[in-house]
Scaffold this active site. Sequence first.
Site, PDB file in Angstrom:
ATOM      1  CG  PHE A 151      10.200   2.820  11.017  1.00  0.00           C
ATOM      2  CD1 PHE A 151      10.485   1.641  10.352  1.00  0.00           C
ATOM      3  CD2 PHE A 151       8.883   3.252  11.080  1.00  0.00           C
ATOM      4  CE1 PHE A 151       9.481   0.885   9.768  1.00  0.00           C
ATOM      5  CE2 PHE A 151       7.871   2.504  10.500  1.00  0.00           C
ATOM      6  CZ  PHE A 151       8.168   1.322   9.844  1.00  0.00           C
ATOM      7  CB  VAL A 152      10.335   7.609   7.302  1.00  0.00           C
ATOM      8  CG1 VAL A 152      11.582   8.394   7.623  1.00  0.00           C
ATOM      9  CG2 VAL A 152      10.603   6.587   6.200  1.00  0.00           C
ATOM     10  CG  ASP A 196      14.464  -0.954   5.244  1.00  0.00           C
ATOM     11  OD1 ASP A 196      15.446  -0.302   5.580  1.00  0.00           O
ATOM     12  OD2 ASP A 196      13.819  -1.650   6.056  1.00  0.00           O
ATOM     13  CG  ASP A 236       2.331   0.932   7.430  1.00  0.00           C
ATOM     14  OD1 ASP A 236       3.239   0.741   6.585  1.00  0.00           O
ATOM     15  OD2 ASP A 236       1.888   0.024   8.158  1.00  0.00           O
ATOM     16  CE  LYS A 252      -3.364  -2.140   3.118  1.00  0.00           C
ATOM     17  NZ  LYS A 252      -3.936  -2.039   4.493  1.00  0.00           N
ATOM     18  N   GLY A 253       2.103   1.138   0.409  1.00  0.00           N
ATOM     19  CA  GLY A 253       2.914   2.313   0.746  1.00  0.00           C
ATOM     20  C   GLY A 253       3.086   3.340  -0.354  1.00  0.00           C
ATOM     21  CD  GLU A 269       8.771  -1.251  -3.291  1.00  0.00           C
ATOM     22  OE1 GLU A 269       8.083  -0.699  -2.410  1.00  0.00           O
ATOM     23  OE2 GLU A 269       9.184  -2.413  -3.194  1.00  0.00           O
ATOM     24  CG  ASP A 270       6.795   2.121   0.522  1.00  0.00           C
ATOM     25  OD1 ASP A 270       7.557   1.278  -0.013  1.00  0.00           O
ATOM     26  OD2 ASP A 270       6.121   1.845   1.540  1.00  0.00           O
ATOM     27  NE  ARG A 303      -0.951   2.049   4.923  1.00  0.00           N
ATOM     28  CZ  ARG A 303       0.119   1.296   4.634  1.00  0.00           C
ATOM     29  NH1 ARG A 303       1.125   1.808   3.980  1.00  0.00           N
ATOM     30  NH2 ARG A 303       0.156   0.027   5.008  1.00  0.00           N
ATOM     31  CE  LYS A 343      14.434   3.216   6.532  1.00  0.00           C
ATOM     32  NZ  LYS A 343      13.785   2.407   7.588  1.00  0.00           N
TER      33      LYS A 343
HETATM   34  P1  IMP Z   1      12.560  -3.900   2.032  1.00  0.00           P
HETATM   35  O1  IMP Z   1      13.198  -4.127   3.368  1.00  0.00           O
HETATM   36  O2  IMP Z   1      13.433  -3.067   1.110  1.00  0.00           O
HETATM   37  O3  IMP Z   1      12.133  -5.203   1.419  1.00  0.00           O
HETATM   38  O4  IMP Z   1      11.259  -3.031   2.286  1.00  0.00           O
HETATM   39  C1  IMP Z   1      10.035  -3.656   2.531  1.00  0.00           C
HETATM   40  C2  IMP Z   1       8.940  -2.709   2.882  1.00  0.00           C
HETATM   41  O5  IMP Z   1       9.102  -2.387   4.256  1.00  0.00           O
HETATM   42  C3  IMP Z   1       8.870  -1.364   2.173  1.00  0.00           C
HETATM   43  O6  IMP Z   1       8.241  -1.395   0.908  1.00  0.00           O
HETATM   44  C4  IMP Z   1       8.030  -0.583   3.175  1.00  0.00           C
HETATM   45  O7  IMP Z   1       6.660  -0.815   2.967  1.00  0.00           O
HETATM   46  C5  IMP Z   1       8.492  -1.171   4.503  1.00  0.00           C
HETATM   47  N1  IMP Z   1       9.451  -0.253   5.136  1.00  0.00           N
HETATM   48  C6  IMP Z   1      10.784  -0.321   5.170  1.00  0.00           C
HETATM   49  N2  IMP Z   1      11.321   0.708   5.854  1.00  0.00           N
HETATM   50  C7  IMP Z   1      10.268   1.466   6.251  1.00  0.00           C
HETATM   51  C8  IMP Z   1      10.146   2.693   6.996  1.00  0.00           C
HETATM   52  O8  IMP Z   1      11.111   3.353   7.433  1.00  0.00           O
HETATM   53  N3  IMP Z   1       8.869   3.121   7.197  1.00  0.00           N
HETATM   54  C9  IMP Z   1       7.758   2.477   6.740  1.00  0.00           C
HETATM   55  N4  IMP Z   1       7.841   1.343   6.048  1.00  0.00           N
HETATM   56  C10 IMP Z   1       9.078   0.840   5.798  1.00  0.00           C
END
Ligand code: IMP
Length: 175
Positions: free
Chosen positions: A152-153, A103, A159, A43-44, A99-100, A165, A131
């Site tokens: 953490f944002v 990470d 969210d 959803k992000g 993508e939002d 959100r 990040k």
């Molecule tokens: P990944 O760790 O790159 O696979 O990220 C997975 C998902 O974790 C992202 O698409 C976000 O939805 C969520 N996420 C990672 N870091 C944050 C953050 O700082 N705030 C909110 N959601 C996050």
Amino acid sequence: MTQATAPRVLIDRERIRERVLALGRQIALDHPDGELVILGVLKGSFMFLADLARAIDRPLRVEFLGVQSYGNAKTSSGAVQITLDLTNPIDNADVIVVEDIVDTGLTAQFLMQQLAARQARSVKLCSLLHKPARAVQPVQIDYLGFTIDDVFVVGYGLDYAQKYRNLPDICVIES
Ligand code: IMP
């Protein structure tokens, strides 16, 4: 709605607006012809996608994909699953995955692998945030909004436990 902790603004709505406009202009310049599909990862990305789509001044199609990555509220375990698949084909289209945040990179890597098998003309990644301190998997981000530190944002679509959100700025939760 009452929200438990007071969020501190990290990137305000005006900086977001300017950056999203620039990303949209660049995407339009890089894709002068052919079918363009903007693929939002739910959803992000919903708020970013809505603004980005309006900043791309050319015909395009909007699609969504749902993913869930298992873990606790703040960290992904790396086990990613598609919860809502594409409802229209993307073959021969130029696809921008929206993508939002990247990470650990595990979700983006999983998605790019899945989409590579679907005969698109090209697949590129656009992420509002990155990040790099937490990268597990190196991911090529073709269009990036902002690089942030290891915090953490929330807000502007992102969210914490499904809350925050709707905040118009990108914020950090003070605990
Ligand atoms: P990944 O760790 O790159 O696979 O990220 C997975 C998902 O974790 C992202 O698409 C976000 O939805 C969520 N996420 C990672 N870091 C944050 C953050 O700082 N705030 C909110 N959601 C996050």
